[in-house]
Design an enzyme around this catalytic site. Sequence first.
Site, PDB file in Angstrom:
ATOM      1  N   PRO A 163       0.821  -1.209   0.000  1.00 26.06           N
ATOM      2  CA  PRO A 163       0.000   0.000   0.000  1.00 26.06           C
ATOM      3  C   PRO A 163       0.855   1.259   0.000  1.00 26.06           C
ATOM      4  O   PRO A 163       1.889   1.325   0.665  1.00 26.06           O
ATOM      5  CB  PRO A 163      -0.793  -0.129   1.312  1.00 26.06           C
ATOM      6  N   GLU A 164       0.425   2.242  -0.779  1.00 24.28           N
ATOM      7  CA  GLU A 164       1.121   3.521  -0.816  1.00 24.28           C
ATOM      8  C   GLU A 164       0.707   4.364   0.387  1.00 24.28           C
ATOM      9  O   GLU A 164      -0.273   4.073   1.072  1.00 24.28           O
ATOM     10  CB  GLU A 164       0.777   4.253  -2.123  1.00 24.28           C
ATOM     11  N   LYS A 189       3.912   4.393   6.360  1.00 29.04           N
ATOM     12  CA  LYS A 189       3.065   3.240   6.074  1.00 29.04           C
ATOM     13  C   LYS A 189       2.684   2.473   7.337  1.00 29.04           C
ATOM     14  O   LYS A 189       2.262   1.322   7.282  1.00 29.04           O
ATOM     15  CB  LYS A 189       3.764   2.330   5.064  1.00 29.04           C
ATOM     16  N   ARG A 221      11.938  -4.236  -7.136  1.00 31.67           N
ATOM     17  CA  ARG A 221      10.598  -3.812  -7.527  1.00 31.67           C
ATOM     18  C   ARG A 221      10.537  -3.640  -9.046  1.00 31.67           C
ATOM     19  O   ARG A 221      11.448  -3.091  -9.658  1.00 31.67           O
ATOM     20  CB  ARG A 221      10.224  -2.484  -6.857  1.00 31.67           C
TER      21      ARG A 221
END
Length: 277
Positions: A2-3, A51, A251
């Site tokens: 999640p950003e 986060k 990533r």
Amino acid sequence: MPEGDTVWLTASRLHKGLSGRQLTVSDFRVPAMATVDLRGRTVTEVLARGKHVLARIDDDLTLHSHLRMDGSWYLSRTGGRPPRRHPDHLIRALLGNAEWLATGYRVHDLRLLARADEARVVGHLGPDLLGPDWDADQAAANLRRDPAAAIGEALLDQRNLAGIGNMYKCEVLFMERVHPWTRVDDVPGLAELVATCHRVLRANRDHPEQSTTGFTERGRQHWVYERSGQPCLRCRTPVRRADQGAPPRARGTYWCPTCQPEPARRAGGDDQPASRR
């Protein structure tokens, strides 16, 4: 993962449902917290820090959780069934009051600590892009501490600035016409890039839809992210993808080779993975 805007929205919704109300449900399904019972206590606020989600409770306690790659909190009316988005065996925490029930699916790093000890879990983070401590100058200075790092990896390092994830990394670099493997000290406008990070997260923090293009239709929300092989929305050149970073933190990174030309010198020398469609 999640950003930061997703975590901010999660905390905002939990705050509206839990804060100022006495807990009547307290159920933790992780061994380290199996005996913790918060019933009778009052949630004072819920906030995001990068986060991380911090639920502050009376008696100066804080319940910490992290969403990592797969965690989520959902809010539902007390008395009804929690959202059936995940099977029950993935529930790690239940917190509720007379009106609302918060269900934590696969949330990680659950721990109860004194509020004075919050720095133990979030003190390493850089300025929070969506927090009251946001400091663009400090974020840029943090990025410059490792001038030879690839800007794509530096943006994901939460010690530099907190809240950027892989999707926004790719999108912001496209918007600023910066190749992901550009060395930090070769980025021609680091302050502007940091400002764009802040702007796009703020623009998306109040709703679950995430758009960097201004469009919300499926397939039009993003400039390059997850569009490998498709034509760039700006110049029609096929978008490329390559893994960036060392395993297991590599990533999938997306960029347009025309809008984001390769720099004269790439961070890390010549051993970067070859780009592919």
